[in-house]
Structure formats: structure tokens, C-alpha cells
Design an enzyme around this catalytic site. Structure first.
Site, mmCIF file in Angstrom:
data_model
loop_
_atom_site.group_PDB
_atom_site.id
_atom_site.type_symbol
_atom_site.label_atom_id
_atom_site.label_comp_id
_atom_site.label_asym_id
_atom_site.label_seq_id
_atom_site.Cartn_x
_atom_site.Cartn_y
_atom_site.Cartn_z
ATOM 1 C CG HIS A 38 -6.316 -5.563 2.172
ATOM 2 N ND1 HIS A 38 -5.246 -5.671 3.233
ATOM 3 C CD2 HIS A 38 -7.613 -5.696 2.544
ATOM 4 C CE1 HIS A 38 -6.185 -5.859 4.335
ATOM 5 N NE2 HIS A 38 -7.412 -5.885 3.851
ATOM 6 C CG HIS A 65 -1.908 -1.292 1.232
ATOM 7 N ND1 HIS A 65 -2.789 -1.270 0.068
ATOM 8 C CD2 HIS A 65 -2.137 -1.867 2.332
ATOM 9 C CE1 HIS A 65 -3.587 -2.370 0.464
ATOM 10 N NE2 HIS A 65 -3.124 -2.857 1.650
ATOM 11 C CG ASP A 94 -2.518 -8.505 1.393
ATOM 12 O OD1 ASP A 94 -1.627 -8.851 2.451
ATOM 13 O OD2 ASP A 94 -3.447 -8.010 1.643
#
Length: 112
Positions: free
Chosen positions: A62, A23, A60
Site C-alpha cells: 500500500h 498510513h 509495503d
């Protein structure tokens, strides 16, 4: 260090199993991620070891928005993100080269 260890000893690939740093963007952290270690490792491999093609496979739950953004205009790095379709990040998604959105409560058969 892991990339140098792998490529410096004749290896041809490297992996990171910890997840979670995908991220972070080039200029800002997000979602508990301060540095995008996979992006750093890819650039180090290219600059110090002459690696010409990199594939980042992000598994992952996300979506890997930071990694996708960092490499969005770089044809030498192909990014893949397999993630929950409705999960985080909600407003800062950046498309990977290949996006695989999975449904909530995805079972093994659907995932594979």
C-alpha cells in the site's frame, strides 16, 4: 527505542521491517495505523542525534500516504513509496518524493 539503540551505539542507519504504520498522519490514524513509528523515529534521530538527512523507503503493497504527508514540505526527509498502483489508499493518497506504482499481479522481474 530501536532508533536510540542503533544511533546511540554508533550505527548510521536503522530499519523497520514490520510495515503497516505508514498510513498514520500527524493528527489522525488511518488504515489500522494509530502512530507513524517511522516518522517518530526520523524526528527522534534528527532532534537527539543531529541526523540531517533521512530517507524513508516504504516497500509495503500500500502507498505510504501518512509518511508522505508528514514529510511533504521537509527537504531533510526524502520519502520513497513502492506500492500497488490501484491499491489502498484510494482517496487519501499523498505523493512521496518518489512514487513507484506497480501493476496488479506484478512478478519479481517487474518489481526488481
Amino acid at each position: 527505542a530501536a532508533t536510540r539503540r542503533c544511533l546511540g551505539s554508533g550505527g548510521v542507519w536503522s530499519g523497520a521491517l514490520s510495515g503497516g504504520t505508514h498510513h498514520a498522519f500527524a493528527d489522525a490514524g488511518e488504515g489500522f495505523c494509530v502512530f507513524n513509528d517511522v516518522a517518530v523515529a526520523a524526528r527522534l534521530a534528527q532532534k537527539e542525534y543531529g541526523v540531517t538527512s533521512v530517507m524513508v523507503i516504504d516497500l509495503d503493497v500500500h502507498q505510504g500516504n501518512g509518511t508522505a504527508k508528514i514529510f511533504e514540505d521537509d527537504p531533510s526527509v526524502f520519502t520513497v513509496s513502492v506500492h500497488q498502483a490501484k491499491g489502498y489508499p484510494f482517496s487519501t493518497r499523498c505523493a512521496s518524493d518518489l512514487e513507484i506504482d506497480l501493476p496488479d499481479n506484478c512478478d519479481d522481474e517487474t518489481y526488481l
